[in-house]
Design an enzyme around this catalytic site. Structure first.
Site, PDB file in Angstrom:
ATOM      1  N   HIS A  92      99.093  79.090  19.178  1.00  0.00           N
ATOM      2  CA  HIS A  92      98.381  80.218  19.775  1.00  0.00           C
ATOM      3  C   HIS A  92      99.300  81.439  19.777  1.00  0.00           C
ATOM      4  CE1 HIS A  92      94.800  78.249  22.017  1.00  0.00           C
ATOM      5  NE2 HIS A  92      95.072  77.588  20.902  1.00  0.00           N
ATOM      6  N   GLU A  94     100.138  83.765  21.821  1.00  0.00           N
ATOM      7  CA  GLU A  94     101.048  83.982  22.949  1.00  0.00           C
ATOM      8  C   GLU A  94     102.298  83.123  22.836  1.00  0.00           C
ATOM      9  OE1 GLU A  94      96.807  84.400  24.705  1.00  0.00           O
ATOM     10  OE2 GLU A  94      97.801  83.384  23.042  1.00  0.00           O
ATOM     11  N   ARG A  98     106.247  84.358  22.107  1.00  0.00           N
ATOM     12  CA  ARG A  98     107.337  83.964  23.017  1.00  0.00           C
ATOM     13  C   ARG A  98     108.441  83.218  22.272  1.00  0.00           C
ATOM     14  NH1 ARG A  98     109.217  78.652  24.954  1.00  0.00           N
ATOM     15  NH2 ARG A  98     110.620  79.159  26.682  1.00  0.00           N
ATOM     16  N   ARG A  99     108.085  82.309  21.370  1.00  0.00           N
ATOM     17  CA  ARG A  99     109.102  81.554  20.625  1.00  0.00           C
ATOM     18  C   ARG A  99     109.869  82.473  19.669  1.00  0.00           C
ATOM     19  NH1 ARG A  99     108.576  76.161  21.639  1.00  0.00           N
ATOM     20  NH2 ARG A  99     109.901  75.531  19.906  1.00  0.00           N
ATOM     21  N   CYS A 298      97.354  78.848  27.561  1.00  0.00           N
ATOM     22  CA  CYS A 298      98.232  80.025  27.634  1.00  0.00           C
ATOM     23  C   CYS A 298      98.241  80.626  29.035  1.00  0.00           C
ATOM     24  CB  CYS A 298      97.800  81.063  26.598  1.00  0.00           C
ATOM     25  SG  CYS A 298      98.129  80.555  24.893  1.00  0.00           S
ATOM     26  N   ARG A 304     103.627  79.769  34.439  1.00  0.00           N
ATOM     27  CA  ARG A 304     104.915  79.068  34.514  1.00  0.00           C
ATOM     28  C   ARG A 304     106.074  80.009  34.221  1.00  0.00           C
ATOM     29  NH1 ARG A 304     106.767  73.378  31.674  1.00  0.00           N
ATOM     30  NH2 ARG A 304     108.894  73.978  31.160  1.00  0.00           N
ATOM     31  N   LYS A 434     110.988  73.263  17.505  1.00  0.00           N
ATOM     32  CA  LYS A 434     112.046  72.894  18.445  1.00  0.00           C
ATOM     33  C   LYS A 434     113.373  72.651  17.730  1.00  0.00           C
ATOM     34  CE  LYS A 434     109.315  70.755  22.179  1.00  0.00           C
ATOM     35  NZ  LYS A 434     107.951  70.951  21.658  1.00  0.00           N
TER      36      LYS A 434
END
Length: 501
Positions: A92, A94, A98-99, A298, A304, A434
Site C-alpha cells: 500500500h 502509505e 514510510r519504508r 494503514c 501506531r 526487510k
C-alpha cells in the site's frame, strides 16, 4: 491528546498549506519515469509521501522537500510471506512511502556517523545517539484516506456518491446482507463502492471495486474548507430515499465501506444496514487476493507510528527520540475530520508510562482540495471505450532521496519484471524488503566507529534481524505499553519469519 477538532477542516496550519503539499507530491510523481505508473484511463493507484519541513533559523522561511514517495494498492497473502525477509509483504502506498523514508534516514545517519554533512540529524546527549536538527520535522501526505478505520466515513451528500441510493435485504440464516442498487433514471444498476478498496480482494455481493468518487460528482464546486466541513465533527448523515419494495429498509443512513477485515478475537462487523454495517475503532487486516493477509490496515499503522514513531525498531538504536509526523495531509477524496481523528489519534491518546524518548504525539490533520490525477475517480473520467475494464495498477513505485538506486518498482512483492528463475536471488528483491533494509542498517553499524556505537549495539550476540529488533529495548518497552493499553489484539509477528541475517 491536544489535537483540536474543528468544524471546518483546516487547510493551512503552522505555515503548512495542504494544497501546496499535495502539489509538491504530485509534481514529484510526475518527474518519475513511466515504469510502474498506471496506464492512463484504465488503471488507478494511490500515492503517499513523506515531506521534510525545515524552518530556517531567524527567518520565516520554510523549506519543503519530498524525501520519499510511494504508490501501490496491494498486499501479498500470508502463505506468500518468506522466512528470508526477501518479499515485500505490504505494498500500500502509505507503507511504501514510510519504508522509503527508512532508506533515506539510514543514508542520512550514515553521513552523520561518518562526519559528513547531513540535513536531518545532530548529535544527541547520549553516547551514540542522534536527534533531529532544530527546525526539522516530517509531514505525511496520502492522496486518499488510509484504509481501515479512517475510511469508515458517513455519506453526507447523496449527490457526492458515484452510485444510486442502496437498500438492503437480510440474508437467509443470518448470513451476509445482499445489497441491491435502486435503479436510476438512465436504467443503470451499480453497487455501493467501498471507500478504499485497493484491488486486493475479489468482488463481492456487498461492494464493488470502486474506491473514490468521480470528481464531477464530488465537492469540487466548493472551497477546500466547504468541501469537508460537512464531514467533520457532528456530520449531517444523509438517508437513502424511500423504498416501496417489501422487506426493504427505507431512510437508512449509510457509510462508506472498508475492505479491511476485523482482526480475529475482537468485535466483528455487525453487517447491519447503513451506518451499523461496520464496527469502528477496531484493528483491521488488509484484504488479499483470494486469501487473507497479516498486514494491518494503514489507519492502524499510522496510529501506531503516532506512539512508537515511524523510524522503527532498528533505527531506534541510533535515535535519542522517536520520529513523529507533525502533520498528516490527505488529498481530495471523501473525508471526515472526526473519523480521521478517531482512527489516528483517539485510539491511542490515553497510552501512558512510555519510556524516555517516546510520547503520544500531537497531530495536525489537513485536507487538500487537489485530487491525485491517477485516482480512481480521475481514471473513470479519462476512460475511453475499448480500453477494457478499469482496474488498480499492479505495480508499486518507491522513490526516495538517496544517491544510489533511488527508484524501486515492484509487483507481487518482488522487483517488477523479474522472472521466476530469479526468485530467491538478490536480483529479485525489492530495496524495501526487510532483508535489504536490514543489510543497509548493518552497513550503518559497520560505518560507525566502535567507540561511538550506541550501548544497545555493543552486545556481541546480535546476529539475526529478530535479535537486532529485540535489542532495541526502549522501542520494545514502548511497543509493549501500546500493545497492552490500546492494541491488545495486534497480532504478534511470527518469530520464524524474522530469523534471517
Amino acid at each position: 491528546m491536544p489535537v483540536s477538532l474543528h468544524l471546518d477542516v483546516p487547510v493551512r496550519v503552522n505555515m503548512v498549506n495542504a494544497d501546496e503539499i499535495a502539489n509538491l507530491c504530485y509534481e514529484r510523481f510526475n518527474q518519475l519515469p513511466r515504469r510502474g505508473k498506471p496506464e492512463p484511463g484504465r488503471e488507478w493507484t494511490l500515492l503517499a509521501a513523506v515531506v521534510k519541513i525545515t524552518r530556517c533559523a531567524n527567518s520565516d522561511t520554510v523549506e519543503k522537500e519530498v524525501v520519499s514517495l510511494g504508490t501501490g494498492t496491494k498486499c501479498i497473502g500470508h502463505t506468500a510471506m518468506s522466512p528470508n525477509g526477501d518479499v515485500l509483504n505490504d505494498s500500500h502506498a502509505e507503507v511504501i512511502a514510510r519504508r522509503g523514508c527508512i532508506r533515506y534516514l539510514i543514508q542520512e545517519l550514515h553521513k552523520a556517523v561518518s562526519g559528513g554533512d547531513n540535513s536531518v540529524f545532530c548529535q544527541g546527549d547520549q553516547r551514540g545517539k542522534w536527534k533531529l536538527q532544530p527546525g526539522v520535522s516530517f509531514l505525511f501526505f496520502t492522496s486518499h484516506t488510509p484504509c481501515g478505520d479512517a475510511s469508515i466515513i458517513p455519506m453526507t451528500d447523496s449527490q457526492s456518491q458515484p452510485c444510486p441510493p442502496v437498500t438492503s435485504v437480510k440474508g437467509h440464516g443470518g448470513g451476509d446482507l445482499k445489497r441491491k442498487a435502486k435503479e436510476p433514471s438512465e436504467g443503470k444498476n451499480t453497487k455501493l463502492p467501498r471507500l478504499e478498496d485497493r484491488g486486493d480482494s475479489k468482488q463481492s455481493v456487498l461492494s464493488d471495486s470502486s474506491k473514490s468518487e468521480a470528481p464531477s460528482q464530488s465537492h469540487s464546486t466548493k472551497t477546500p474548507v466547504e468541501a469537508v466541513s460537512q464531514d467533520s465533527a457532528q456530520p449531517d448523515i444523509k438517508s437513502r430515499g424511500p423504498s416501496h419494495s417489501a422487506g426493504l429498509h427505507p431512510q437508512v443512513p449509510d457509510i462508506h465501506r472498508t475492505g479491511a477485515k476485523c482482526v480475529p478475537g475482537g468485535p466483528a462487523d455487525p453487517l447491519h444496514p447503513g451506518v451499523g454495517y461496520h464496527s469502528t475503532e477496531v484493528l483491521r487486516v488488509k484484504p488479499g487476493r483470494g486469501e487473507s493477509t497479516l498486514s494491518l490496515s494503514c489507519s492502524d499503522k499510522l496510529a501506531r507510528w503516532g506512539v512508537l514513531g515511524f523510524q522503527g525498531a532498528l533505527l531506534s538504536h541510533y535515535l535519542q527520540e522517536a520520529l513523529y509526523f507533525s502533520t498528516v495531509v490527505v488529498g481530495k477524496c471523501p473525508y471526515s475530520q472526526e473519523v480521521m481523528h478517531r482512527a489516528l489519534v483517539t485510539r491511542c491518546c490515553h497510552v501512558s508510562d512510555l519510556p524516555a524518548g517516546f510520547s503520544v504525539c500531537p497531530l495536525v490533520l489537513l485536507q487538500s482540495s487537489l485530487e491525485f490525477p491517477f485516482s480512481q475517480g480521475q481514471t473513470k473520467l479519462q476512460h475511453q471505450a475499448g480500453q477494457g475494464r478499469i482496474s488498480p495498477c499492479g505495480a508499486a513505485i518507491s522513490w526516495c532521496n538517496v544517491p544510489e538506486q533511488p527508484l524501486d518498482v515492484t509487483a507481487n512483492g518482488y522487483k517488477h519484471g523479474v522472472t521466476k528463475k530469479a526468485l530467491g536471488t538478490a536480483k529479485a528483491r525489492s530495496l524495501l524488503c526487510k532483508l535489504e533494509l536490514f543489510h543497509s542498517f548493518l552497513c550503518l553499524v559497520s560505518a560507525t566507529d566502535p567507540s561511538a556505537l550506541p550501548d544497545s549495539l555493543r552486545r556481541t550476540e546480535l546476529q539475526t534481524y529478530w535479535d537486532y529488533k529485540q535489542a532495541s529495548q526502549s522501542y520494545q518497552e514502548a511497543w509493549q505499553q501500546l500493545h497492552s493499553q490500546a492494541f491488545p489484539l495486534w497480532p504478534r509477528s511470527d518469530r520464524d519469519l524474522l530469523l534471517f541475517h
